[in-house]
Structure formats: structure tokens, C-alpha cells
Write a protein that holds these residues in place. Structure first.
Motif, PDB file in Angstrom:
ATOM      1  N   THR A  45       0.861  -1.112  -0.086  1.00 33.54           N
ATOM      2  CA  THR A  45       0.044  -0.019  -0.089  1.00 33.54           C
ATOM      3  C   THR A  45       0.743   1.220  -0.141  1.00 33.54           C
ATOM      4  OG1 THR A  45      -1.867  -0.892   1.089  1.00 33.54           O
ATOM      5  CG2 THR A  45      -1.725   0.970   1.195  1.00 33.54           C
ATOM      6  N   GLN A  84      -7.942   0.181  -0.740  1.00 32.76           N
ATOM      7  CA  GLN A  84      -8.065  -1.018  -0.254  1.00 32.76           C
ATOM      8  C   GLN A  84      -9.229  -0.888   0.846  1.00 32.76           C
ATOM      9  OE1 GLN A  84      -4.580  -2.224   1.976  1.00 32.76           O
ATOM     10  NE2 GLN A  84      -5.322  -4.293   2.296  1.00 32.76           N
ATOM     11  N   ASP A 158      -5.596  -1.352  -5.199  1.00 33.49           N
ATOM     12  CA  ASP A 158      -4.991  -2.131  -3.928  1.00 33.49           C
ATOM     13  C   ASP A 158      -6.141  -3.113  -3.183  1.00 33.49           C
ATOM     14  OD1 ASP A 158      -3.683  -2.531  -1.355  1.00 33.49           O
ATOM     15  OD2 ASP A 158      -3.703  -0.397  -0.634  1.00 33.49           O
TER      16      ASP A 158
HETATM   17 MG   LIG Z   1      -2.102  -2.553   1.997  1.00 30.35          MG
END
Ligand SMILES: [Mg+2]
Ligand SMILES: Nc1ncnc2c1ncn2[C@@H]1O[C@H](COP(=O)(O)OP(=O)(O)OP(=O)(O)O)[C@@H](O)[C@H]1O
Lengths: 374, 302
Positions: A45, A84, A158
Motif C-alpha cells: 500500500t 483498499q 489495492d
Molecule cells: Mg495494504
């Protein structure tokens, strides 16, 4: 758009004393489907956030084509992210969420574009709802639509499929791959699902503790892992301690507790002294102990079957070698192979061409997934 | 911001209603409601009824002779006729103070929520700190601050920003300033609560989708802080419109607000007109609040 490869050079990110991303070099060719694969917390990330401009690298540079975008403000980058955490705007409808980017760039004909995009992610009926009125998987698809609609030069994803059930995930994987091929956008896809990375990506970079362990095509990484981490993280591996005793033009002769094994030079990441001999479980065959094996096979004799699990397409065995180490063996249930039971005495054999060698200094259990949950 | 079933699409709502069995409610809910309901009945409903009926008494009565109910609607007409100016002034002052509170309070609440780091708690305590002394004392101290011999006036005069015979005290400015000061925490706290809940990742997502910092504020932060802004506005405007302390202590007869008049009328025993003015004020505020909440579009607030 021509020649806009994404190039990361020596990119480092530190949070205080903690180095989340360490001296990363990465080239993502324009229009490729690039997967960043690695365990939780390895810095995936963080890497994406630096490309998106949401985090500034402590050192190094990021280039997109001819432009250095290392310090460019995020809203000026032709890069969009599927977060994410989705990060959908709770006060806006699904329609307005998806239209957000277009409205900022002053695009014409927003409505038909948004409708088309919602149709693509199968949310055509949901345009008037608010994000909290959708399921996790639906929200994830909105996040995807919201980024994709802008046709960025680079789309950062992500773990975009993490919340979907297996069936929908497979479907979306195919869909994503199709979209990517159609529109020719560079996809950087972060995942910790190795199967997802292998089925979708042209190139996979395996990341571990802030560094890239190995990069290459899925087949390359699977067949030629260069570290124990990669060999364990991408699929499963049997690693046995060995010593190199001889070397000719294209082979290495090895000693494993008195047995002689052969490995091709081309698949050796270590050439002398102590090494790990690796072989994938599906490449190994079982035979009753003492029975004839093909000439030139690598053979480890005198093992005992300690566990048998039938998983439909294959049967997975655990066989304990005389020195106590257990190896995995996957036998396809073709009906042509013998089946074994716990306690049977067996020999393990496989072709030298399927043997790879790794540096013995590395941890043999690095990257082993604890109980794959699915 | 909670989104209840009421916000589902209309069609769906009907569907859901048709499919789901009627919800079973036990008596527990009612028992829990009881103390609050009792409290409201005694301390809100009864006084309100008393107030409304008082506003319809015969104004000829007095505290000594008593009042008789004559449904004297004229009280309202008289009240508006005699005190319309103060009424309008109250609303204007309250509006100015509210605007000033927003201008001062929003940046402050924003800073506390997003930029204060480890000083957050200290800053919040400082916002509440004035409450440790009484409203009256604080307003009185503004007399000193704004007084003709105070450093503020002197400084402004030195800087030529105020004429040689200019004042700050006993002006509309002083009254509005006092109101602003006294109600600022009521603006800051709900705003802070609203802002603090905003996920910074939403703003990041906005930046990722080509929104400049200003646009991201306008399109994301501001709308998401609306509940706090609406609550803060109500908590400031409503008490400010009915306030009489600030006008009393910092103003002059020409800056009197409706609260002062009501106070005086009650003091003079003119209960019916005072009550009529109170009811009017209440009705006007309720109407304005209703319109405002409707306009602000935060049905989620209520
Ligand atoms: Mg991550
Ligand atoms: N703002 C931050 N401050 C301090 N440490 C951070 C910060 N952001 C990330 N880290 C640390 O950096 C490391 C990498 O984080 P990152 O979010 O990139 O992991 P990841 O690979 O995306 O993991 P996951 O698969 O769980 O999402 C983690 O150890 C994390 O604790």
C-alpha cells in the motif's frame, strides 16, 4: 500516451525509524498488467500511495514516461486508485461517486459514461443509492468504477477484490483483465493472493519486508524462484538441505544424506557448498519402496507416508524421510497412479529438470503461508 | 451520520414493508421513555401551556388583582406593534453573531480536528474553559475589554482605525461581539465532533480523483461537516436571539433586544404581552429553524 512506463528508482519510505519501503527499483511497462504480491505489511500500500502522490518518498524518484512525478500533487497525476478501504464518499450517491473524477476534469457527457461504467460493474440499478446501502462487494465494484471511469494512464488497485466471494472474484478477475486489455491502461494490482496474481498479471513482483524479492512472469517466478521466500510464497515447495559435490557443464551433483541428486545449472541460484534443493510437490512421484524408477531420476528412498488428504482432483501426501523431514507430494487423481495409505513405505522421485537450488543461508520456511484460508 | 431505512429508495421501502413482518416491540422501550417523558411534561409542556394561556389573558389585570382569560389575541398585535423593532434587531444581531461564530469557529474546529496532533485535548479544554466562570462575569469583563479606557480602544485609536471620539462599548458591535464570544463554544464543539469523524482517507480519495485542496474541502469535508454546522448554528442562533444579558451589559437603549423587553415587561407585571412576545419569538425561531434545516438538506441530522 506513448512510452509512458512507470519507473520507480531507489524509492525509499521511512516512517520514523521504520523503513516501510526500502530502495525499490521497479519498471512497469506501459499497458501491462503488473501485480505486486506480498504478505501483509510488506509495504504494498505504501508503494501505491507514493505512486498516487498521497505519500512522498523519503528518497528516490518516480517517473511516468518522460515526467518526474515524485513530488507532483496527487490531483495533478494521471493516476487513479482503487483504495483498499474503498473510501467511497458517504454523502454522495453511487452515481455521483462514480462521476466525481469526471466532474473535476470538466468532462462532457458525464451521465452516459457513468451509466455505462455502472453497467460494466453490474451496478446499473444502484446509481441512486448511498454507499452504506451496498454490500462490501458492491462497494468495492463502485470503487473500481470510480477510478476506472477516468481512464488514467496508470490505475492502482489495492486489493480490489479482497471482499468478494470466490465466484464473484473469479468473475471480476476475468472482467478486470478484459478491461485492461481493452483500454490498454497500465494496471498495478496489489494483492496477497498468489493465485490471483498468477492468473491476471503479465509481470509479478514479489515483495517482502519493503524490498522486491523477485520480478518476472508468473511462469518464470514459479519455475525459477530465486529465493526461499518466493519459492514458498508462490505455490508450495519442498526444500531439502544438500551439499554440492560436483559440477559439470550444465549440471550440479548433490549429496542429500547419502543420496545423489542432480540439478540443472540453469535453475541454480546457489552453486557451491550448502544449498537448498527445491522441488514442487506436484513434480514428485511416490513409488513403493525399492521399486524401479526411471533412469536418471532424483530419488530419495526409505520414506513413510504420514498423512493422506484427498482433495478431489489430487491427493496430497506427506512423506517422512529417514532423517525426519516431511515432504509434500501432490498426485493427480488420474486413476493411472497407485494410491498409498498412511504408514506405507515409499520412495520419492522426480526429474532432475524439475529441481532448483537456493542459497542455504536463507530461511527455508520464509514465505510459508500459515493455513491458507479459503 | 446514520442512514436509516427511511432513506432507502421509495420502491424498495414499500417492498421491504410488504415482505417484513411487523416489528415486535416490547414494553421495554416505553419504560425507558418514561423518565424523559415525565420530565418533559413537567418542565416543558406545562410551562408552555401556561405561557400560551398567559399570552391570552386580559392585559388589564395585574399581579395583585389577578388575570382573567379573555382570549385576548390583541396582545400579540400590541406586542408586535410596540416591540417590532427590537424583534427585528434581535434576529439581525443573532444572525450576525452566528455568522461570526461560523467564521471564527469553523477554522478553529478544523484545526483542532485535523492539525492539532497531540495538543488536541488541551485545545478542546481551552474551548470549554470559559464555562468555568459564570456567563455574567464573562460578559462583565467584556465591559472592561471594550471600555473607552481599555487597551483595545486605545490601540485602535493609535492605529487610526477608530476616530478620536469613537467607542466600542455601548454599540451594536459590542453586543454582537459579546454574543459571538458567549456562544462560540456551542459552534465549535458540534463542528469539531462532526469534522473529527471524517475519514481523512476520503479527502485523499478526492485528491486522487483530481480535486484540488479547495475543491476537496468544498465537495467532501464541508458537506460531511454539515450536521455539525447545522447543530452549531442552531445552538448559537436560538439562544442568541433570546439573549438579553449582552444587550443589557454591553449595549445602550438603542441596542435593546427582544429579550430585554420581555424581561422588563415581566418585571413590570405586564405578563400577557410579555408572554405573547415570548410565544411569538418561539414560533418565529421554530419556523426559521425548520426552514433552515430543510434548506441545509441534512435530513440525517434529525
Ligand atoms: Mg495494504
Ligand atoms: N503512516 C504510517 N506510519 C507508520 N507506519 C506505517 C504507516 N503506514 C504504513 N506503515 C507501516 O508500513 C508497513 C507497510 O504498510 P503497508 O500498508 O504498505 O502494508 P501492505 O503491504 O499494504 O499490507 P496489507 O496487505 O496488510 O495491506 C507496515 O508495517 C505499516 O505498519
Amino acid at each position: 500516451m506513448a512510452g509512458s512506463d512507470l519507473v520507480l528508482t531507489g524509492v525509499t519510505k521511512r516512517f520514523g525509524a521504520f523503513t516501510a519501503v526500502d530502495d525499490l527499483d521497479l519498471t512497469v511497462p506501459q499497458g501491462s498488467f503488473f501485480a505486486l504480491l506480498g504478505p501483509s505489511g510488506c509495504g504494498k500500500t505504501t508503494t501505491l500511495r507514493m505512486v498516487a502522490g498521497l505519500e512522498e518518498p523519503t528518497a528516490g524518484s518516480i517517473r511516468l514516461g518522460a515526467d518526474d512525478i515524485t513530488t507532483l500533487r496527487p490531483y495533478r497525476r494521471p493516476v487513479n486508485t482503487v483504495f483498499q478501504s474503498y473510501a467511497l464518499f458517504p454523502h454522495l450517491t453511487i452515481f455521483e461517486n462514480v462521476a466525481f473524477g469526471l466532474r473535476r476534469t470538466g468532462a462532457k457527457k458525464v451521465k452516459p459514461q457513468v451509466e455505462e461504467m455502472l453497467e460494466l460493474v453490474e451496478l446499473g440499478q444502484y446509481g441512486g443509492r448511498k454507499p452504506t446501502q451496498l454490500s462490501g462487494g458492491q462497494q468495492q465494484r463502485v470503487a473500481l468504477a470510480r477510478a476506472l471511469i477516468n481512464r488514467p494512464q496508470v490505475l492502482l488497485l489495492d486489493e480490489p477484490l479482497g471482499a468478494l466471494d470466490l465466484k464473484l472474484r473469479r468473475q471480476m478477475q476475468i472482467e478486470l483483465k478484459r478491461i485492461q486489455t481493452d483500454v490498454g491502461i497500465t494496471f498495478v494490482h496489489v494483492t496477497h493472493d498468489q493465485e490471483e496474481a498468477m492468473t491476471m498479471a503479465d509481470t509479478i513482483a514479489v515483495m517482502n519486508s519493503g524490498v522486491i524479492e523477485q520480478m518476472g512472469s508468473p511462469a518464470e517466478l514459479y519455475e525459477h524462484p530465486s529465493t526461499t521466500f518466493v519459492s514458498n510464497f508462490l505455490g508450495q515447495s519442498n526444500l531439502v538441505a544438500a551439499t554440492v559435490v560436483e559440477k559439470d557443464e550444465d549440471h550440479l551433483l548433490l549429496d542429500v544424506e547419502g543420496s545423489r541428486l542432480v540439478a540443472p545449472l540453469a535453475r541454480a541460484a546457489a552453486l557451491t557448498g550448502r544449498v537448498w534443493v527445491g522441488v514442487r510437490p506436484e513434480k514428485v512421484f511416490l513409488a513403493h519402496t525399492g521399486s524401479e524408477t526411471d533412469d536418471g531420476s532424483n530419488v530419495l528412498r526409505g520414506a513413510v507416508v504420514t498423512d493422506v488428504s484427498f482433495v478431489g482432483v489430487s491427493t496430497q501426501y506427506l512423506a517422512r524421510l529417514p532423517w525426519g523431514q516431511e515432504l509434500m507430494v501432490f498426485e493427480q487423481n488420474t486413476g493411472a497412479r497407485l494410491s498409498f495409505r498412511t504408514g506405507d513405505q515409499v520412495d520419492l522421485h522426480w526429474m532432475p529438470a524439475h529441481t532448483f537450488l537456493l542459497d542455504a543461508a536463507q530461511d527455508a520456511t520464509a514465505g510459508v503461508e500459515r493455513e491458507v484460508a479459503e | 451520520m446514520s442512514v436509516s431505512a427511511a432513506h432507502l429508495g421509495g420502491g424498495e421501502q414499500q417492498q421491504a414493508a410488504a415482505v417484513e413482518p411487523p416489528q415486535k416491540r416490547g414494553v421495554t422501550g416505553y419504560i425507558l421513555l418514561l423518565p424523559g417523558a415525565l420530565w418533559l411534561t413537567i418542565f416543558f409542556l406545562v410551562p408552555t401551556i401556561t405561557l400560551v394561556s398567559t399570552s391570552l389573558y386580559d392585559p388589564a389585570g395585574s399581579v395583585e388583582t389577578g388575570y382573567s382569560m379573555t382570549w385576548h389575541w390583541q396582545n400579540y398585535v400590541d406586542g408586535i406593534r410596540d416591540y417590532g423593532v427590537q424583534f427585528g434587531r434581535s434576529l439581525v444581531y443573532a444572525l450576525l453573531a452566528t455568522v461570526a461564530c461560523i467564521l471564527l469557529g469553523y477554522p478553529l474546529a478544523y484545526a483542532i480536528a485535523f492539525k492539532s496532533g497531540r495538543w488536541k485535548n488541551l485545545m478542546l479544554v481551552l474551548v470549554i474553559a470559559p464555562f468555568f466562570t459564570s456567563f455574567l462575569v464573562r460578559t462583565l469583563s467584556w465591559q472592561l475589554l471594550l471600555g473607552d479606557n481599555g487597551f483595545l480602544v486605545e490601540t485602535l485609536k493609535t492605529l487610526q482605525l477608530l476616530g478620536p471620539d469613537g467607542h466600542l462599548l455601548a454599540t451594536p458591535f459590542a453586543v454582537v461581539t459579546g454574543l459571538t464570544y458567549n456562544f462560540l463554544p456551542f459552534m465549535v464543539l458540534p463542528l469539531y465532533a462532526s469534522l473529527e469523524k471524517i475519514d481523512p482517507r476520503l479527502v485523499e480519495a478526492g485528491h486522487d480523483l483530481y480535486a484540488s485542496p479547495f475543491t476537496a474541502f468544498r465537495k467532501i469535508t464541508l458537506p460531511l461537516s454539515m450536521p455539525g454546522l447545522v447543530a452549531g448554528t442552531l445552538l448559537t442562533f436560538i439562544p442568541a436571539a433570546g439573549d438579553y444579558i449582552n444587550a443589557e451589559l454591553l449595549g445602550t437603549p438603542t441596542t435593546r433586544m427582544i429579550g430585554n423587553e420581555i424581561q422588563d415587561l415581566f418585571g413590570a407585571g405586564a405578563y400577557p404581552v410579555a408572554a405573547a412576545l415570548s410565544v411569538t419569538l418561539m414560533a418565529v425561531i421554530v419556523a426559521m429553524v425548520f426552514l433552515y434545516v430543510r434548506r441545509a438538506g441534512t435530513e440525517e441530522l434529525v
